[in-house]
Each structure stands twice: as structure tokens, then as C-alpha cells.
Design an enzyme around this catalytic site. Structure first.
Site, PDB file in Angstrom:
ATOM      1  N   LYS A 114       0.831  -0.621   0.074  1.00  0.00           N
ATOM      2  CA  LYS A 114      -0.244  -0.253  -0.108  1.00  0.00           C
ATOM      3  C   LYS A 114       0.908   1.249   0.074  1.00  0.00           C
ATOM      4  O   LYS A 114       0.720   2.247  -0.669  1.00  0.00           O
ATOM      5  CB  LYS A 114      -1.199  -0.118   1.186  1.00  0.00           C
ATOM      6  CG  LYS A 114      -2.078  -0.899   1.255  1.00  0.00           C
ATOM      7  CD  LYS A 114      -3.448  -1.239   2.537  1.00  0.00           C
ATOM      8  CE  LYS A 114      -4.159  -2.025   2.261  1.00  0.00           C
ATOM      9  NZ  LYS A 114      -4.777  -2.448   3.178  1.00  0.00           N
ATOM     10  N   LYS A 198      -9.178 -11.604  -6.855  1.00  0.00           N
ATOM     11  CA  LYS A 198     -10.242 -12.314  -5.751  1.00  0.00           C
ATOM     12  C   LYS A 198     -11.570 -10.887  -6.098  1.00  0.00           C
ATOM     13  O   LYS A 198     -10.776  -9.626  -6.518  1.00  0.00           O
ATOM     14  CB  LYS A 198      -9.778 -11.963  -4.723  1.00  0.00           C
ATOM     15  CG  LYS A 198      -9.466 -11.058  -3.723  1.00  0.00           C
ATOM     16  CD  LYS A 198      -9.180 -11.139  -2.490  1.00  0.00           C
ATOM     17  CE  LYS A 198      -9.295 -10.139  -2.172  1.00  0.00           C
ATOM     18  NZ  LYS A 198      -9.554 -10.042  -0.482  1.00  0.00           N
ATOM     19  N   LYS A 201     -12.983  -5.331  -3.277  1.00  0.00           N
ATOM     20  CA  LYS A 201     -14.257  -3.418  -3.054  1.00  0.00           C
ATOM     21  C   LYS A 201     -12.650  -3.034  -3.350  1.00  0.00           C
ATOM     22  O   LYS A 201     -13.277  -1.374  -4.408  1.00  0.00           O
ATOM     23  CB  LYS A 201     -15.024  -3.330  -1.820  1.00  0.00           C
ATOM     24  CG  LYS A 201     -13.784  -2.624  -0.435  1.00  0.00           C
ATOM     25  CD  LYS A 201     -14.666  -2.724   0.783  1.00  0.00           C
ATOM     26  CE  LYS A 201     -14.796  -3.890   1.670  1.00  0.00           C
ATOM     27  NZ  LYS A 201     -13.091  -3.286   2.308  1.00  0.00           N
TER      28      LYS A 201
END
Ligand code: ADP
Ligand code: NA
Length: 331
Positions: A114, A198, A201
Site C-alpha cells: 500500500k 479476487k 471492493k
């Protein structure tokens, strides 16, 4: 006999959970209630790490709790609460952060990924210490088992390391060392447009997502537009046919019909038939689910009462743990 205690939570970072969250986590949470002491949390402190708008965060926290309830989390048997309602989480996280090596925390691959995307100046210290807060969530409750997906495995290892460190530095039984709860048969759900990734969101495009609170018409359209392959055969083969396999997985999980039976049922039929039937199965699931969610959201004082009761029961467990840790650390 002693029932094992389990703890799990999800972040309120979207208006709706998706079908992967439901089939991969919520259905399992619901089943675990039968023979475990279960604690299910909406982890709003974790969601702060990505800087949400305050009003949006508050709304998403309520919607997430309503979706837990609609899925079958039963507040009469399990503890359902919002993380920030129990200040012990933030307090224990500080104590644990002073037991965590900087290098150790720096090795967390989720943070590295991230931070690499956002740059160091766009990354908060909160995102860096996120796994320490997660350790606090788990250790506060004397948790025995944590249902974890692959992506949280390293964080759970850190939790276990911290627990063992506390016990060896400050006395055995300072905290319970938790174990991963290995999920045998939960479905992993993939993106409808990119069926090797996968369903998440954080996907680039919403077209591959089935969100639990989406308009059923939109969902049906997304299923009809799902990416498949150029063959005609309806066969479960994740390597050669990831799109069709994903549709079969969803179909099987929601209908209770095993995949082999579905393969036989669709012998000689086309992808269009499968998609049309699956859209119906999904809409038949979503319609009552959404009605239940809307029922909870339409009665805010009852939802608040459920969450307040959950927070009270959570604090009864968390507070003695925190007191013990303070005491052992010399505070
Ligand atoms: P997201 O990737 O959408 O942000 P989270 O990482 O917040 O989802 O996951 C919340 C829970 O849902 C976790 O228990 C995770 O294992 C489960 N989960 C998320 N996506 C999927 C998926 N596509 N298939 C199965 N389970 C999933
Ligand atoms: Na995620």
C-alpha cells in the site's frame, strides 16, 4: 465444556459488502456461532487509516453492522459491536506498539504494497501500525481462534509473536496466544470481469463486483456480462476456465447444489443459460437480504441499542485484559 472464543471484523470502507465478503466470511461467521463464543466487530478505527469523510464513515459503520445482522449474526448469542465504542482497543494498541519492533512492523507486506502505491507522504503512521491495532483487537478478548484469509495470515503471525513476547517478558498468562482458524470449505469469489483476481471492493471497476446492496437489476446485468471463455462447455476448471468456474462456485454456494451436480445439469446447455439461471439465484438471495438490511436501517434506535449492548458486553471482557497488561507493564 469450554467453547473456543473467536474474533473477527471487517472495515466499514464501502457502502456495501460484496458477495466475496458474504460467501468467504459472513456465512462462516454465522456457522461458527453454533459452537463458539463469537465476537464480531465493525472495525471503524482501522477504516480511519484511509482518511474517510466523517459522515460517510458513520453511515458505512451502521450499514456494515446491518449487513452482519442480515447475514445472520445473532446478537443474542454473539457479541456484535463497533470497535471505537470500546476504547480499550486504542489503549492496548499503544501498549503493544511499544513491544513491536520497527523492523518487524516494516516487514508487513500489505503495508509495503500500500505504501508503495501511495508514496510515503500519502501513507499514514496509522496504516503502518494497523497490524498492531489488529493484534489488540484479538488479544483483548482472550481470543482462541481467528478466522483469517491468506491476506491476513502475516498479521496474525505478528499477533501471535506479540502475545508470546508479552507472556515471556511480563509473565505467563498475560494474554492468550491465538491460533488461525483454517477454513476448510469457504468459497473464494473472483471478479466477474477479471476472474483470476479476487472480488474486492478495491477493484478498479465496479462491473466485476456483486455488491450485496446493489440494485438486483444491475447485478443480473453484471452476471450476464461476466467474462467467460471461447469454449462452450460448462465445466469446473479454475486454470482453463476461471470465469465459468467462478460462476459455478457462486451458484453452488448460494443454491447448496454441489458443483458436479451443476455440471451434469448444464450438460449440452450454453453459457447464456447458466448466466440467466445464476442471475435468478443471486437475485433470489439478494432480495430478502436487502429487505432485512433496510429493516435494520429503518429502525436506528433498535440498531443503536444492539450495538450499545454489544459494546457493554465487549468491554466486560476487554477491560480486565487491559488492566492486567497495564499492571504487568508497571503502569
Ligand atoms: P476487500 O478485499 O473487499 O477489501 P476485505 O479484505 O475487507 O475485503 O475482507 C473482509 C473479509 O472478506 C475477509 O475475511 C476476507 O477473507 C473475505 N473476502 C474478501 N474478498 C473475498 C473474496 N473475493 N472471496 C472470498 N472471501 C473474501
Ligand atoms: Na482488502
Amino acid at each position: 465444556p469450554h467453547r473456543s472464543r473467536i474474533f473477527s471484523g471487517m472495515q466499514p470502507t464501502s457502502d456495501s459488502l460484496h458477495l466475496g465478503n458474504y460467501l468467504g466470511a459472513l456465512t462462516q461467521w454465522v456457522a461458527l456461532q453454533d459452537d463458539h463464543d463469537a465476537i464480531y466487530c465493525v472495525v471503524d478505527l482501522h477504516a480511519l487509516t484511509v482518511g474517510p469523510d466523517p459522515a460517510v464513515l458513520r453511515e458505512r459503520t451502521r450499514r456494515t453492522a446491518a449487513q452482519y445482522l442480515a447475514a445472520g449474526v445473532d446478537p443474542a448469542r454473539s457479541i456484535l459491536f463497533v470497535q471505537s465504542h470500546v476504547p480499550e482497543h486504542a489503549e492496548l494498541a499503544w501498549l503493544l506498539s511499544c513491544q513491536t519492533g520497527y523492523g518487524e512492523a516494516s516487514r508487513m507486506t500489505q503495508f509495503k504494497d500500500k505504501a508503495a502505491k501511495q508514496g510515503t507522504d500519502g501513507t499514514t503512521v496509522g496504516l503502518f501500525t494497523y497490524p498492531v491495532l489488529m493484534a489488540a483487537d484479538i488479544l483483548l478478548y482472550g481470543t482462541d481462534l481467528v478466522p483469517v484469509g491468506e491476506d491476513q495470515r502475516q498479521h496474525l503471525e505478528l499477533t501471535r509473536d506479540l502475545a508470546q513476547r508479552l507472556n515471556s517478558r511480563f509473565g505467563k498468562d498475560t494474554v492468550v496466544v491465538p491460533e488461525a482458524h483454517i477454513v476448510k470449505a469457504t468459497a473464494k469469489i473472483y471478479d466477474l470481469q477479471e476472474p483470476t483476481a479476487k472480488m474486492s471492493k478495491s477493484a478498479e471497476s465496479p462491473n466485476g463486483l456483486i455488491e450485496l446492496l446493489d440494485d438486483p437489476k444491475v447485478v443480473a446485468k453484471r452476471i450476464r456480462s461476466a467474462v467467460t471463455d471461447t469454449e462452450r462447455e460448462i465445466r469446473f476448471d479454475t486454470a482453463a476456465k476461471p470465469g465459468i468456474s467462478n460462476l459455478l462456485t457462486i451458484y453452488s454456494a448460494l443454491s447448496g447444489t454441489d458443483v458436479a451436480t451443476l455440471e451434469r445439469q448444464y450438460e449440452g446447455k450454453g453459457y447464456g443459460d447458466l448466466k440467466k439461471d445464476l442471475a435468478e439465484v443471486v437475485v433470489d438471495f439478494l432480495t430478502p437480504f436487502q429487505a432485512r438490511v433496510n429493516g435494520y436501517l429503518a429502525d436506528p434506535s433498535s440498531l443503536d441499542a444492539v450495538l450499545a449492548d454489544g459494546a457493554d458486553r465487549a468491554r466486560e471482557l476487554a477491560s480486565p485484559t487491559l488492566d492486567r497488561v497495564y499492571d504487568r507493564l508497571g503502569l
